[in-house]
Write a protein that holds these residues in place. Structure first.
Motif, mmCIF file in Angstrom:
data_model
loop_
_atom_site.group_PDB
_atom_site.id
_atom_site.type_symbol
_atom_site.label_atom_id
_atom_site.label_comp_id
_atom_site.label_asym_id
_atom_site.label_seq_id
_atom_site.Cartn_x
_atom_site.Cartn_y
_atom_site.Cartn_z
ATOM 1 N N ALA A 357 -1.739 -2.727 -3.788
ATOM 2 C CA ALA A 357 -0.491 -3.194 -4.387
ATOM 3 C C ALA A 357 0.590 -2.121 -4.349
ATOM 4 O O ALA A 357 1.784 -2.423 -4.250
ATOM 5 C CB ALA A 357 -0.744 -3.630 -5.825
ATOM 6 N N GLU A 358 0.173 -0.848 -4.393
ATOM 7 C CA GLU A 358 1.128 0.256 -4.331
ATOM 8 C C GLU A 358 1.771 0.368 -2.951
ATOM 9 O O GLU A 358 2.904 0.843 -2.811
ATOM 10 C CB GLU A 358 0.394 1.556 -4.669
ATOM 11 C CG GLU A 358 1.246 2.794 -4.657
ATOM 12 C CD GLU A 358 0.441 4.058 -4.880
ATOM 13 O OE1 GLU A 358 1.055 5.084 -5.225
ATOM 14 O OE2 GLU A 358 -0.795 4.037 -4.691
ATOM 15 N N LEU A 359 1.083 -0.087 -1.924
ATOM 16 C CA LEU A 359 1.539 0.067 -0.543
ATOM 17 C C LEU A 359 2.370 -1.109 -0.053
ATOM 18 O O LEU A 359 3.174 -0.964 0.872
ATOM 19 C CB LEU A 359 0.331 0.253 0.385
ATOM 20 C CG LEU A 359 -0.681 1.333 -0.005
ATOM 21 C CD1 LEU A 359 -1.886 1.292 0.922
ATOM 22 C CD2 LEU A 359 -0.041 2.707 0.010
ATOM 23 N N ALA A 360 2.148 -2.281 -0.655
ATOM 24 C CA ALA A 360 2.818 -3.494 -0.184
ATOM 25 C C ALA A 360 4.332 -3.347 -0.297
ATOM 26 O O ALA A 360 4.855 -2.832 -1.284
ATOM 27 C CB ALA A 360 2.337 -4.696 -0.982
ATOM 28 N N GLY A 361 5.032 -3.778 0.752
ATOM 29 C CA GLY A 361 6.482 -3.680 0.737
ATOM 30 C C GLY A 361 7.066 -3.849 2.121
ATOM 31 O O GLY A 361 6.354 -4.167 3.095
ATOM 32 N N THR A 362 8.354 -3.606 2.234
ATOM 33 C CA THR A 362 9.085 -3.755 3.491
ATOM 34 C C THR A 362 9.600 -2.388 3.936
ATOM 35 O O THR A 362 10.151 -1.630 3.144
ATOM 36 C CB THR A 362 10.270 -4.713 3.325
ATOM 37 O OG1 THR A 362 9.786 -5.961 2.811
ATOM 38 C CG2 THR A 362 10.972 -4.949 4.649
ATOM 39 N N TYR A 363 9.415 -2.103 5.211
ATOM 40 C CA TYR A 363 9.780 -0.818 5.792
ATOM 41 C C TYR A 363 10.543 -1.100 7.093
ATOM 42 O O TYR A 363 10.297 -2.111 7.747
ATOM 43 C CB TYR A 363 8.535 0.010 6.109
ATOM 44 C CG TYR A 363 7.582 0.203 4.943
ATOM 45 C CD1 TYR A 363 7.518 1.421 4.272
ATOM 46 C CD2 TYR A 363 6.728 -0.820 4.521
ATOM 47 C CE1 TYR A 363 6.632 1.620 3.219
ATOM 48 C CE2 TYR A 363 5.842 -0.633 3.464
ATOM 49 C CZ TYR A 363 5.798 0.583 2.825
ATOM 50 O OH TYR A 363 4.922 0.779 1.777
ATOM 51 N N ASP A 364 11.458 -0.197 7.494
ATOM 52 C CA ASP A 364 12.136 -0.476 8.761
ATOM 53 C C ASP A 364 12.576 0.791 9.481
ATOM 54 O O ASP A 364 12.584 1.889 8.921
ATOM 55 C CB ASP A 364 13.307 -1.436 8.560
ATOM 56 C CG ASP A 364 14.583 -0.793 8.022
ATOM 57 O OD1 ASP A 364 14.579 0.409 7.685
ATOM 58 O OD2 ASP A 364 15.610 -1.494 7.951
ATOM 59 N N ARG A 446 5.989 6.300 14.886
ATOM 60 C CA ARG A 446 7.360 6.101 14.406
ATOM 61 C C ARG A 446 7.355 5.957 12.890
ATOM 62 O O ARG A 446 6.525 5.238 12.332
ATOM 63 C CB ARG A 446 7.980 4.856 15.042
ATOM 64 C CG ARG A 446 8.011 4.916 16.553
ATOM 65 C CD ARG A 446 8.239 3.551 17.159
ATOM 66 N NE ARG A 446 8.102 3.608 18.617
ATOM 67 C CZ ARG A 446 7.994 2.539 19.391
ATOM 68 N NH1 ARG A 446 8.025 1.335 18.859
ATOM 69 N NH2 ARG A 446 7.872 2.667 20.694
ATOM 70 N N LEU A 447 8.302 6.589 12.235
ATOM 71 C CA LEU A 447 8.425 6.499 10.786
ATOM 72 C C LEU A 447 9.298 5.315 10.402
ATOM 73 O O LEU A 447 10.489 5.272 10.733
ATOM 74 C CB LEU A 447 9.027 7.791 10.228
ATOM 75 C CG LEU A 447 9.387 7.767 8.731
ATOM 76 C CD1 LEU A 447 8.146 7.521 7.883
ATOM 77 C CD2 LEU A 447 10.088 9.050 8.331
ATOM 78 N N PHE A 448 8.699 4.347 9.718
ATOM 79 C CA PHE A 448 9.424 3.233 9.117
ATOM 80 C C PHE A 448 9.656 3.600 7.651
ATOM 81 O O PHE A 448 8.698 3.870 6.920
ATOM 82 C CB PHE A 448 8.608 1.937 9.187
ATOM 83 C CG PHE A 448 8.424 1.372 10.572
ATOM 84 C CD1 PHE A 448 9.058 0.197 10.936
ATOM 85 C CD2 PHE A 448 7.591 1.990 11.492
ATOM 86 C CE1 PHE A 448 8.878 -0.348 12.206
ATOM 87 C CE2 PHE A 448 7.391 1.452 12.754
ATOM 88 C CZ PHE A 448 8.044 0.283 13.109
ATOM 89 N N GLN A 449 10.910 3.575 7.201
ATOM 90 C CA GLN A 449 11.226 3.987 5.848
ATOM 91 C C GLN A 449 11.319 2.770 4.924
ATOM 92 O O GLN A 449 11.836 1.712 5.300
ATOM 93 C CB GLN A 449 12.515 4.789 5.828
ATOM 94 C CG GLN A 449 12.434 6.013 6.734
ATOM 95 C CD GLN A 449 13.506 7.031 6.459
ATOM 96 O OE1 GLN A 449 13.624 7.534 5.354
ATOM 97 N NE2 GLN A 449 14.298 7.355 7.478
ATOM 98 N N ARG A 450 10.800 2.933 3.703
ATOM 99 C CA ARG A 450 10.730 1.811 2.778
ATOM 100 C C ARG A 450 12.125 1.384 2.339
ATOM 101 O O ARG A 450 12.978 2.231 2.031
ATOM 102 C CB ARG A 450 9.903 2.211 1.555
ATOM 103 C CG ARG A 450 9.546 1.020 0.657
ATOM 104 C CD ARG A 450 8.457 1.376 -0.321
ATOM 105 N NE ARG A 450 7.916 0.181 -0.940
ATOM 106 C CZ ARG A 450 6.776 0.141 -1.619
ATOM 107 N NH1 ARG A 450 6.052 1.247 -1.737
ATOM 108 N NH2 ARG A 450 6.358 -0.972 -2.159
ATOM 109 N N ILE A 451 12.355 0.069 2.303
ATOM 110 C CA ILE A 451 13.681 -0.430 1.961
ATOM 111 C C ILE A 451 13.657 -1.406 0.783
ATOM 112 O O ILE A 451 14.707 -1.899 0.379
ATOM 113 C CB ILE A 451 14.348 -1.136 3.152
ATOM 114 C CG1 ILE A 451 13.499 -2.326 3.626
ATOM 115 C CG2 ILE A 451 14.588 -0.152 4.280
ATOM 116 C CD1 ILE A 451 14.181 -3.182 4.679
ATOM 117 N N ASP A 452 12.484 -1.679 0.204
ATOM 118 C CA ASP A 452 12.385 -2.705 -0.844
ATOM 119 C C ASP A 452 12.309 -2.116 -2.237
ATOM 120 O O ASP A 452 12.082 -2.822 -3.217
ATOM 121 C CB ASP A 452 11.190 -3.620 -0.611
ATOM 122 C CG ASP A 452 9.864 -2.881 -0.703
ATOM 123 O OD1 ASP A 452 9.858 -1.659 -0.534
ATOM 124 O OD2 ASP A 452 8.839 -3.543 -0.964
ATOM 125 N N ALA A 453 12.454 -0.795 -2.367
ATOM 126 C CA ALA A 453 12.361 -0.191 -3.689
ATOM 127 C C ALA A 453 13.141 1.126 -3.687
ATOM 128 O O ALA A 453 13.460 1.666 -2.654
ATOM 129 C CB ALA A 453 10.901 0.069 -4.060
#
Length: 453
Positions: A357-364, A446-453
């Motif tokens: 649950a800590e990892l779930a999210g959107t990254y881009d 590639r680094l996807f950076q979190r955008i949902d928090a």
């Protein structure tokens, strides 16, 4: 060890993964063996052979790096020199970074540049110059030298250095610096040269599983240094022989060896354990290998070299999303069959819903979005091109990768492995900030950076 021949295994694997055309070349015990299966295209089927041209995509980076290393050996380029020594007009989003980035930072993906700019600067000889002029639009993800993050834009910028130093177009310079002296007769950037020969079309799967030809066959010209080369299985084994040799008229032997030495370590990466100069380095079952892969629109390529055994294998397939998995299966079979070397995916931990649950999210990143979802049964990863990028493009773009299961690996480093789908076997990790919050995820370097928090 299996008594199955290379040709038998290649045919069975192509059928299993639904690949229309597969070209494989193996260099072992001083001999070259080729196994080719299927056709170039479902629309215009021609038999695949060892001279059929496939898109190498990012394997092209090994050629760009070698061309620059030749310029280094000739005293025309310095690896530790700032890029601005050769491209004084360089401007980036971060002025300090623009002043500090070195040639070496570009070649080992430590420049801090995001993956790429999705722009088309045309097919003229000014394509790379125009691309470089657009680089202020590209995000910086780290300070130069702080970390490795795979960057197509970095290699395109390296290609512009080749142009500035030689006074030629990138393609002309690489042909003279590398292709001609190595003896590569089936390696081309020019679409006219490619289409005058037998070449493989890429294919993508429809929702019903049927395959359609990928209409966008090659990247834009500005992306040639990072991924624009088309070549054959036979030429790729010539390339491997050159890399295993003494450099001949192209490079001093010491320069070739320098390309294989670690310059930066990698963490939980399917690319390997470290990056040399242009090559990814891996320890596989006690032996050191160098290699590079490439993914295009429905085409996938893999080149792996084991210097201590004078061994090499190239695999090129022409359908997604299973092309990567197909190529990996063939490479692993060849390593075991010819060298008795076993390459296996790591085993993930049992599912932990609280940790998930800590990892779930959107990254881009600039062009793609990655979604991590968690439910009662497990974690999944889906990655695709942003809708606004698709809507703005006048070219066909590859389809998205559907959600695939991932599992966390032992330890406290937030590392994972993809366990099914077209990306299975891919490794990566989640990044935390100083407060321990998850802020990014690495996939395919590639680094996807979190955008949902």
């Amino acid at each position: 060890m299996s008594d199955v021949t290379l040709s038998e295994f290649v045919e069975a694997t192509a059928v299993k993964f639904g690949i229309p055309g597969l070209a494989v070349g193996v260099l072992a015990d001083g001999r070259e063996v080729f196994a080719c299966h299927g056709v170039t295209s479902v629309d215009n089927p021609q038999p695949v052979d060892s001279d059929t041209l496939f898109q190498l995509s990012s394997i092209t980076k090994t050629y760009t790096a070698t061309a620059l290393m030749r310029l280094v050996a000739e005293g025309r380029v310095e690896l530790d020199a700032p890029v601005r020594k050769y491209i004084p007009e360089l401007v980036l989003a971060d002025e300090d970074a623009a002043a500090r980035i070195t040639v070496a930072n570009l070649l080992n993906h430590t420049a801090g540049l995001d993956w790429n700019l999705v722009v088309d600067t045309g097919d003229g000889d000014d394509a790379l110059a125009e691309f470089v002029a657009r680089l202020p639009e590209l995000d910086m993800i780290a300070a130069p030298g702080d970390r490795a993050s795979y960057s197509q834009a970095g290699y395109n910028l390296a290609g512009r250095i080749v142009e500035k130093v030689t006074g030629q177009s990138f393609e002309q310079a690489v042909a003279e610096l590398v292709f001609a002296p190595v003896g590569l007769s089936h390696s081309f950037f020019d679409p006219r040269e490619i289409t005058a020969r037998r070449f493989a079309d890429g294919h993508n799967a429809e929702p019903d599983g049927s395959l359609t030809v990928a209409r966008t066959w090659r990247p834009t010209r500005a992306n040639n240094p990072g991924g624009g080369l088309a070549s054959s299985a036979a030429d790729q084994l010539r390339w491997a022989r050159f890399q295993l040799g003494n450099g001949g008229a192209v490079l001093p032997a010491e320069s070739l060896l320098a390309m294989r030495r670690p310059t930066v370590e990698l963490r939980a990466s399917s690319f390997g354990d470290a990056i040399g100069i242009g090559w990814f380095l891996r320890d596989i079952d006690g032996v050191r290998a160098i290699g590079h892969g490439g993914s295009g629109n429905g085409q996938f390529a893999e080149l792996l070299i084991v210097p201590e055994h004078d061994f090499a294998i190239v695999v090129m397939s022409n359908a997604g999303p299973e092309g990567i998995a197909c190529n990996q299966v063939v490479v692993r079979w060849a390593l075991e069959h010819y060298l008795n070397v076993l390459d296996r995916d790591p085993e993930p931990l049992p599912y932990d819903a609280t940790r998930a649950a800590e990892l779930a999210g959107t990254y881009d990143i600039d062009a793609m979005t990655l979604t991590i979802a968690a439910d009662a049964t497990g974690l999944s990863l889906a990655v695709g091109i942003k809708p606004k990028i698709r809507a703005a493009s006048d070219q066909e773009l590859p389809p998205d990768y559907p959600a695939a299961a991932i599992g966390l690996l032992p330890g406290d480093r937030d590392e994972y492995v993809v366990t099914d789908g077209g990306l299975r076997g891919q490794l990566g990790y989640f990044s935390r900030d100083d407060n321990g919050r998850i802020v990014g995820i690495d996939l395919a370097g590639r680094l996807f950076q979190r955008i949902d928090a």
